[in-house]
Write an enzyme that holds these catalytic residues in place. Structure first.
Site, mmCIF file in Angstrom:
data_model
loop_
_atom_site.group_PDB
_atom_site.id
_atom_site.type_symbol
_atom_site.label_atom_id
_atom_site.label_comp_id
_atom_site.label_asym_id
_atom_site.label_seq_id
_atom_site.Cartn_x
_atom_site.Cartn_y
_atom_site.Cartn_z
ATOM 1 N N CYS A 119 15.915 -64.064 1.206
ATOM 2 C CA CYS A 119 16.454 -64.528 2.494
ATOM 3 C C CYS A 119 15.558 -65.559 3.176
ATOM 4 O O CYS A 119 15.970 -66.191 4.152
ATOM 5 C CB CYS A 119 16.717 -63.349 3.420
ATOM 6 S SG CYS A 119 17.811 -62.142 2.679
ATOM 7 N N HIS A 252 17.078 -66.132 10.441
ATOM 8 C CA HIS A 252 17.884 -65.535 9.369
ATOM 9 C C HIS A 252 18.834 -64.532 10.004
ATOM 10 O O HIS A 252 18.438 -63.727 10.851
ATOM 11 C CB HIS A 252 16.961 -64.869 8.361
ATOM 12 C CG HIS A 252 17.683 -64.034 7.359
ATOM 13 N ND1 HIS A 252 18.801 -64.485 6.692
ATOM 14 C CD2 HIS A 252 17.469 -62.759 6.920
ATOM 15 C CE1 HIS A 252 19.239 -63.531 5.893
ATOM 16 N NE2 HIS A 252 18.448 -62.473 6.013
ATOM 17 N N ASN A 282 25.140 -61.010 6.460
ATOM 18 C CA ASN A 282 23.880 -61.530 5.934
ATOM 19 C C ASN A 282 24.178 -62.297 4.650
ATOM 20 O O ASN A 282 24.536 -61.692 3.637
ATOM 21 C CB ASN A 282 22.929 -60.353 5.683
ATOM 22 C CG ASN A 282 21.576 -60.776 5.158
ATOM 23 O OD1 ASN A 282 21.394 -61.915 4.723
ATOM 24 N ND2 ASN A 282 20.628 -59.854 5.180
HETATM 25 O O1 UT7 Z 1 18.106 -60.002 4.609
HETATM 26 C C1 UT7 Z 1 16.858 -59.398 4.413
HETATM 27 C C2 UT7 Z 1 16.467 -58.677 5.578
HETATM 28 N N1 UT7 Z 1 17.241 -57.457 5.711
HETATM 29 C C3 UT7 Z 1 17.262 -56.893 6.878
HETATM 30 O O2 UT7 Z 1 16.730 -57.455 7.805
HETATM 31 C C4 UT7 Z 1 17.863 -55.507 7.044
HETATM 32 C C5 UT7 Z 1 16.959 -54.710 7.928
HETATM 33 N N2 UT7 Z 1 17.421 -53.362 8.216
HETATM 34 C C6 UT7 Z 1 18.479 -53.155 9.030
HETATM 35 O O3 UT7 Z 1 19.115 -54.089 9.481
HETATM 36 C C7 UT7 Z 1 18.800 -51.740 9.408
HETATM 37 O O4 UT7 Z 1 17.757 -50.884 9.022
HETATM 38 C C8 UT7 Z 1 20.150 -51.220 8.803
HETATM 39 C C9 UT7 Z 1 21.299 -51.953 9.465
HETATM 40 C C10 UT7 Z 1 20.153 -51.460 7.312
HETATM 41 C C11 UT7 Z 1 20.312 -49.732 9.083
HETATM 42 O O5 UT7 Z 1 20.217 -49.479 10.476
HETATM 43 P P1 UT7 Z 1 19.322 -48.272 11.015
HETATM 44 O O6 UT7 Z 1 19.495 -48.252 12.465
HETATM 45 O O7 UT7 Z 1 17.929 -48.494 10.474
HETATM 46 O O8 UT7 Z 1 20.037 -47.029 10.377
HETATM 47 P P2 UT7 Z 1 19.406 -45.893 9.463
HETATM 48 O O9 UT7 Z 1 19.108 -46.414 8.110
HETATM 49 O O10 UT7 Z 1 18.305 -45.232 10.223
HETATM 50 O O11 UT7 Z 1 20.610 -44.883 9.364
HETATM 51 C C12 UT7 Z 1 21.055 -44.154 10.508
HETATM 52 C C13 UT7 Z 1 22.178 -43.268 10.098
HETATM 53 C C14 UT7 Z 1 21.902 -42.445 8.844
HETATM 54 O O12 UT7 Z 1 22.485 -41.165 9.036
HETATM 55 P P3 UT7 Z 1 21.582 -39.919 9.492
HETATM 56 O O13 UT7 Z 1 20.556 -39.762 8.424
HETATM 57 O O14 UT7 Z 1 21.020 -40.281 10.812
HETATM 58 O O15 UT7 Z 1 22.592 -38.798 9.548
HETATM 59 C C15 UT7 Z 1 22.644 -43.151 7.770
HETATM 60 O O16 UT7 Z 1 23.033 -42.316 6.715
HETATM 61 O O17 UT7 Z 1 23.329 -44.067 9.771
HETATM 62 C C16 UT7 Z 1 23.845 -43.671 8.499
HETATM 63 N N3 UT7 Z 1 24.464 -44.843 7.887
HETATM 64 C C17 UT7 Z 1 25.755 -45.159 8.062
HETATM 65 N N4 UT7 Z 1 26.748 -44.565 8.738
HETATM 66 C C18 UT7 Z 1 27.957 -45.170 8.732
HETATM 67 C C19 UT7 Z 1 23.888 -45.759 7.109
HETATM 68 N N5 UT7 Z 1 24.780 -46.705 6.769
HETATM 69 C C20 UT7 Z 1 25.951 -46.354 7.347
HETATM 70 C C21 UT7 Z 1 27.232 -46.931 7.368
HETATM 71 N N6 UT7 Z 1 28.194 -46.310 8.072
HETATM 72 N N7 UT7 Z 1 27.511 -48.096 6.728
#
Ligand code: UT7
Length: 325
Positions: A119, A252, A282
């Site tokens: 990215c 980005h 993205n």
């Molecule tokens: O391009 C390169 C750079 N990439 C990035 O910059 C990505 C960076 N990371 C992010 O943008 C975020 O970490 C994400 C968008 C990927 C995830 O957001 P988050 O706020 O960090 O969520 P999380 O991983 O802590 O997940 C929170 C909850 C989890 O459930 P529990 O364990 O709290 O019950 C996940 O299982 O959300 C759940 N979850 C979803 N629920 C519904 C994860 N993905 C989904 C989904 N739909 N698609």
């Protein structure tokens, strides 16, 4: 007299197939994967993304973006003496997507190569093109970011498959007596390879390992926010400028929350941040030139303004380019 480089045209292209969150949620539900528009919007800011049809490659998307950029710059493919493509989803193992695109464009003869910095690829490629122009190795470069990330998504992994889209963006960068590109700042730290990767590889006629994207989202998020501030400040310092001198931050487009945190750390208003993640998702190396072109074409970003482009991604890689449009 010192030689600089300057962007003289921008272009972009999105494949026509657009999936809103509702479309994707329905497709995933049919496979037993549960997600929601609310979750995607709240956690990422993404509302829609574009996916290329089967048989459409990064070079095809790059070709349309390149044609638009060349037209905006008022030149033809034969006027280009350097072609760099930033991509992590190349058409083939080799030759480079840049060589394939070069042939489609009819720009044959000039040096052409890919940059693989995920990215951060576009800021890497732009910085390399700037250095080559400053060194006298090129006069007019075409710098393209093109991706078909839909090909490497695991549509059984809801934590990643809702985040990415396909697209391409391009700029024409020309030698100039006035800047242009004011400063750039690039970095990588290979100890973070595992937090964002596609670990498969081709061997003996088969794909070994998993050829689908893996991401530790929280680890990437935390690292991204810190390094984006550092790169922005470093590029500004090299040019003797401060965040107050920046008209537009074009980061980005991975997650609106990362952009908000970066803007806050730089004490910049979100009114000065170009945001397209809501409509594009993205698109990795394509996201910055896509955002730049959409802001230029909408009239939001104007000639003479100071832009800070910054990328972050797998590797771990990151960097920023400060420029006068
Ligand atoms: O391009 C390169 C750079 N990439 C990035 O910059 C990505 C960076 N990371 C992010 O943008 C975020 O970490 C994400 C968008 C990927 C995830 O957001 P988050 O706020 O960090 O969520 P999380 O991983 O802590 O997940 C929170 C909850 C989890 O459930 P529990 O364990 O709290 O019950 C996940 O299982 O959300 C759940 N979850 C979803 N629920 C519904 C994860 N993905 C989904 C989904 N739909 N698609």
């Amino acid at each position: 007299m010192r030689r600089y480089s300057r962007i003289t045209g921008t272009g972009s292209y999105l494949p026509p197939r657009r999936l809103t969150n509702a479309d994707l949620v329905a497709e995933l539900a049919a496979k037993g994967i549960e997600t929601s528009d609310d979750w995607i919007v709240e956690r990422t800011g993404i509302r829609a993304r574009h996916f290329a049809d089967a048989g459409v490659f990064s070079s095809d998307l790059g070709l349309e973006a390149a044609k638009n950029a060349l037209q905006a710059a008022g030149c033809s493919a034969q006027d280009i003496d350097l072609l760099i493509v930033a991509t992590s989803t190349p058409d083939m193992v080799f030759p480079s997507t840049a060589c394939i695109l070069q042939n489609k464009l009819g720009a044959n003869g000039c040096p052409a190569f890919d940059v693989q910095a995920v990215c951060s690829g576009f800021v890497y490629a732009l910085s390399i093109a700037d250095a080559m122009i400053q060194a006298g190795a090129a006069r007019r470069a075409l710098v393209v970011g093109a991706e078909v990330f839909s090909r490497i998504l695991d549509f059984t992994d809801r934590t990643t498959c809702v985040l990415f889209g396909d697209g391409a963006g391009a700029v024409v960068l020309e030698a100039s007596d006035t800047p242009g590109i004011l400063a750039s700042d690039l970095h990588a730290d290979g100890k973070h390879v595992d937090i964002l990767c596609v670990p498969g590889h081709v061997s003996g006629g088969s794909v070994l390992g998993d050829p689908l994207l893996k991401m530790d989202g929280q680890a990437v998020f935390k690292l991204a926010v810190g390094v984006l501030e550092d790169a922005a400040r470093a590029a500004l310092e090299k040019a003797g400028k401060t965040p107050a001198d920046v008209d537009w931050l074009i980061p980005h487009q991975a997650n609106i929350r990362i952009m908000q945190s970066t803007a806050k750390r730089l004490k910049m208003s979100m009114d000065k941040v170009v945001v397209t993640v809501d409509q594009h998702g993205n698109t990795s190396a394509a996201s910055i030139p896509l955002a730049l072109d959409s802001a230029v074409r909408s009239g939001k970003v104007k000639p003479g303004e100071t832009l800070l482009l910054e990328g972050v991604g797998g590797g771990f890689t990151w960097g920023a380019v400060l420029l006068n449009l």
